[in-house]
Enzyme design. Sequence first.
Site, PDB file in Angstrom:
ATOM      1  N   ASP A   1     -10.107  24.733 -30.040  1.00  0.00           N
ATOM      2  CA  ASP A   1     -10.434  24.070 -28.594  1.00  0.00           C
ATOM      3  C   ASP A   1      -9.692  24.541 -27.505  1.00  0.00           C
ATOM      4  O   ASP A   1      -8.091  24.487 -27.921  1.00  0.00           O
ATOM      5  CB  ASP A   1     -10.770  22.911 -28.955  1.00  0.00           C
TER       6      ASP A   1
ATOM      7  N   LEU B   1     -19.370  26.197 -30.660  1.00  0.00           N
ATOM      8  CA  LEU B   1     -19.998  25.430 -29.587  1.00  0.00           C
ATOM      9  C   LEU B   1     -19.076  25.446 -28.350  1.00  0.00           C
ATOM     10  O   LEU B   1     -19.222  24.662 -27.619  1.00  0.00           O
ATOM     11  CB  LEU B   1     -19.795  23.835 -30.250  1.00  0.00           C
TER      12      LEU B   1
ATOM     13  N   TYR C   1     -23.715  30.213 -16.814  1.00  0.00           N
ATOM     14  CA  TYR C   1     -24.014  29.681 -18.089  1.00  0.00           C
ATOM     15  C   TYR C   1     -25.266  30.131 -18.837  1.00  0.00           C
ATOM     16  O   TYR C   1     -25.311  30.576 -19.880  1.00  0.00           O
ATOM     17  CB  TYR C   1     -24.407  28.008 -17.728  1.00  0.00           C
TER      18      TYR C   1
ATOM     19  N   LYS D   1     -25.389  32.522 -22.098  1.00  0.00           N
ATOM     20  CA  LYS D   1     -25.802  32.125 -23.275  1.00  0.00           C
ATOM     21  C   LYS D   1     -26.862  33.072 -23.900  1.00  0.00           C
ATOM     22  O   LYS D   1     -27.042  33.282 -25.152  1.00  0.00           O
ATOM     23  CB  LYS D   1     -26.496  30.709 -23.075  1.00  0.00           C
TER      24      LYS D   1
ATOM     25  N   GLN E   1     -27.868  44.582 -37.078  1.00  0.00           N
ATOM     26  CA  GLN E   1     -27.012  45.828 -37.826  1.00  0.00           C
ATOM     27  C   GLN E   1     -26.421  45.352 -39.303  1.00  0.00           C
ATOM     28  O   GLN E   1     -25.761  46.205 -40.050  1.00  0.00           O
ATOM     29  CB  GLN E   1     -25.869  45.766 -36.976  1.00  0.00           C
TER      30      GLN E   1
ATOM     31  N   ARG F   1     -23.470  14.627 -16.191  1.00  0.00           N
ATOM     32  CA  ARG F   1     -24.838  14.703 -17.038  1.00  0.00           C
ATOM     33  C   ARG F   1     -25.563  13.361 -16.871  1.00  0.00           C
ATOM     34  O   ARG F   1     -24.839  12.153 -16.700  1.00  0.00           O
ATOM     35  CB  ARG F   1     -24.323  15.275 -18.391  1.00  0.00           C
TER      36      ARG F   1
HETATM   37  P1  NAD Z   1     -18.501  19.868 -24.290  1.00  0.00           P
HETATM   38  O1  NAD Z   1     -18.126  20.390 -22.829  1.00  0.00           O
HETATM   39  O2  NAD Z   1     -18.324  18.334 -24.469  1.00  0.00           O
HETATM   40  O3  NAD Z   1     -17.789  20.738 -25.422  1.00  0.00           O
HETATM   41  C1  NAD Z   1     -17.521  22.073 -25.098  1.00  0.00           C
HETATM   42  C2  NAD Z   1     -16.112  22.300 -25.920  1.00  0.00           C
HETATM   43  O4  NAD Z   1     -15.760  23.672 -25.892  1.00  0.00           O
HETATM   44  C3  NAD Z   1     -15.048  21.525 -25.302  1.00  0.00           C
HETATM   45  O5  NAD Z   1     -14.154  20.749 -26.145  1.00  0.00           O
HETATM   46  C4  NAD Z   1     -14.279  22.660 -24.541  1.00  0.00           C
HETATM   47  O6  NAD Z   1     -12.820  22.192 -24.311  1.00  0.00           O
HETATM   48  C5  NAD Z   1     -14.436  23.611 -25.317  1.00  0.00           C
HETATM   49  N1  NAD Z   1     -14.211  25.089 -24.645  1.00  0.00           N
HETATM   50  C6  NAD Z   1     -14.935  25.421 -23.491  1.00  0.00           C
HETATM   51  N2  NAD Z   1     -14.586  26.593 -23.367  1.00  0.00           N
HETATM   52  C7  NAD Z   1     -13.727  27.099 -24.298  1.00  0.00           C
HETATM   53  C8  NAD Z   1     -12.922  28.371 -24.653  1.00  0.00           C
HETATM   54  N3  NAD Z   1     -13.120  29.209 -23.893  1.00  0.00           N
HETATM   55  N4  NAD Z   1     -12.207  28.418 -25.624  1.00  0.00           N
HETATM   56  C9  NAD Z   1     -12.204  27.375 -26.506  1.00  0.00           C
HETATM   57  N5  NAD Z   1     -12.809  26.006 -26.466  1.00  0.00           N
HETATM   58  C10 NAD Z   1     -13.640  26.028 -25.270  1.00  0.00           C
HETATM   59  O7  NAD Z   1     -20.142  20.101 -24.426  1.00  0.00           O
HETATM   60  P2  NAD Z   1     -21.125  19.814 -25.612  1.00  0.00           P
HETATM   61  O8  NAD Z   1     -21.995  18.830 -24.900  1.00  0.00           O
HETATM   62  O9  NAD Z   1     -20.394  19.239 -26.810  1.00  0.00           O
HETATM   63  O10 NAD Z   1     -21.961  21.165 -25.992  1.00  0.00           O
HETATM   64  C11 NAD Z   1     -21.386  21.916 -27.025  1.00  0.00           C
HETATM   65  C12 NAD Z   1     -22.208  23.268 -27.127  1.00  0.00           C
HETATM   66  O11 NAD Z   1     -23.545  22.967 -27.219  1.00  0.00           O
HETATM   67  C13 NAD Z   1     -21.781  23.942 -25.734  1.00  0.00           C
HETATM   68  O12 NAD Z   1     -21.764  25.253 -26.461  1.00  0.00           O
HETATM   69  C14 NAD Z   1     -23.406  23.758 -24.999  1.00  0.00           C
HETATM   70  O13 NAD Z   1     -23.465  24.606 -24.373  1.00  0.00           O
HETATM   71  C15 NAD Z   1     -24.186  23.640 -26.088  1.00  0.00           C
HETATM   72  N6  NAD Z   1     -25.344  22.597 -25.494  1.00  0.00           N
HETATM   73  C16 NAD Z   1     -24.959  21.355 -25.335  1.00  0.00           C
HETATM   74  C17 NAD Z   1     -26.001  20.621 -24.910  1.00  0.00           C
HETATM   75  C18 NAD Z   1     -26.006  19.205 -24.459  1.00  0.00           C
HETATM   76  O14 NAD Z   1     -26.626  18.457 -24.140  1.00  0.00           O
HETATM   77  N7  NAD Z   1     -24.707  18.460 -24.928  1.00  0.00           N
HETATM   78  C19 NAD Z   1     -27.388  21.276 -24.491  1.00  0.00           C
HETATM   79  C20 NAD Z   1     -27.548  22.613 -24.555  1.00  0.00           C
HETATM   80  C21 NAD Z   1     -26.293  23.413 -25.087  1.00  0.00           C
END
Ligand code: NAD
Length: 347
Positions: free
Chosen positions: A41, A83, A155, A159, A172, A196
Site C-alpha cells: 500500500d 484493491l 476512475y 477500471k 492468452q 462517501r
Molecule cells: P480505499 O481508498 O479505502 O482503499 C484503497 C487502498 O489502495 C488504500 O489503502 C490506498 O492507500 C491504496 N492505494 C491507492 N492507490 C495505490 C497505489 N497506486 N499503490 C498502492 N496502493 C494504492 O478504498 P476501498 O473502499 O477499500 O476500495 C478498495 C477497492 O475496491 C478499490 O479498488 C475500489 O475501486 C474498489 N471498490 C470499492 C467500492 C466501495 O464501495 N468501497 C466500490 C467499488 C469498487
Amino acid sequence: MRDDTHPPYRHHVLVAGGAGFVGSHLCEKLLREGDLITCVDNFLTGARTNLAGLIDHPRFALIEHDICARLEIGPPLDRIYNLACAASPKRYQADPTHTMMTSVIGTHHLLALAELHGARLLQASTSEVYGDPEEHPQREDYWGHVNCTGPRACYDEGKRAAETLCFDRLRQGRADARVARIFNTYGPRMQADDGRIVSTLIIQALEGRPLTIYGTGTQTRSFCHVSDLCAGLVALMEVAPNPGQPVNLGNPGEFTILQLAEQVLALTGSLSELVFEPLPQDDPRRRRPDISRAQALLDWTPRIPLSEGLRDTISHFRQVSDAPLPRPAFRPTTATHDAAPLSGVPW
Ligand code: NAD
C-alpha cells in the site's frame, strides 16, 4: 516481524491496497483462514490505524509501495488481490492521472507478478464501469454508459481498462485473472471525510450537523456490508474453474438516499435536519446489482441487512470519535522479504 521460513500457511497472498477500508477487512479474514499476507500500500487513502490488529501478526508483512512502480515479491505468491485504487470521487479526482495509472499500469504490474508466480489474481473492479446505467438492475453483460471525458472518467475508464488487461491475459493463458465488479460497500473503517455517502451521513448525524442530500435524494443506491463483500471476494478467488467473466458483488436491496438518511437519523437518534445541494456531475441516478451470476457460480449472497450494518458502522464511528487524541503512533514497519520498486513512477 514476519517469519517466512516456518510456514505452515495455506496460501501466500498479496493484498494490494490492504491498508484501505475493504483491504484491511480482507487481510483480517485471510489471516483467520490461515494465509500468509503481504500487504502492499502507498497509504494514499489507506491508514496504519486500519492495520492495528494485523501489524504484529506473525503471518503479516507490510510493504509501503506504489503499484505504479514494478514490484518483486518473495516467497512465491499463490493469490493476488488488487484493491489498490482510491475509491471515493473526492480522493480519486484529486490526482486523476495517478488514479488512471494505478488502474492501468498498477494492474499491469500485478498481472506480471501473477504470470511470474503462477498466482491467481482478483481485480477489484466496480459498478462504475456501468456509468449512469440505461439498464436496471445492472447485469454483467450490460456494457455500460460511461462519459469518457468527465471528471469520473479517470476512475471508471481506468477500471474498465484494468478489466481489459485481465481478460486479455486470461485469454492468452498467461494469468488466472478474475474480475469482481463491486457495488457500494460500507462498514467500519470507511474514511470519515472522503465524501462517501454512508460515512458522511453518519458523521453529520453524530455531530448534530445537517445531513447533506445531493439532488432530491430520490436517486438510489445498494449498500453491501464489508464482511459480505469480503466473503464474495474470497469465493470468487477460490472458485474453480475460473468463471472467465466479470462477477457483480453487491447487495441488491435498493434504497433512495432519503431512505438511507432516515435510517441513519433513526439509528443514531440524531435530530439533524436535511439540507439539499446540487447533484455532482455524472452522478448515477440508479444503481442496483443483479447478483444472479454470483449466486449461481459462487453460492454467495449478502447476509447483513442495512439496519444491522448501519448499527455496526455507527458504533465504529462513535468509538473513533470517542478515542483520545492524539491517537497512538504506529511503529514503522519493514518488509521481512525481498521487495523493491525497480523503477520510479513511469510518467
Ligand atoms: P480505499 O481508498 O479505502 O482503499 C484503497 C487502498 O489502495 C488504500 O489503502 C490506498 O492507500 C491504496 N492505494 C491507492 N492507490 C495505490 C497505489 N497506486 N499503490 C498502492 N496502493 C494504492 O478504498 P476501498 O473502499 O477499500 O476500495 C478498495 C477497492 O475496491 C478499490 O479498488 C475500489 O475501486 C474498489 N471498490 C470499492 C467500492 C466501495 O464501495 N468501497 C466500490 C467499488 C469498487
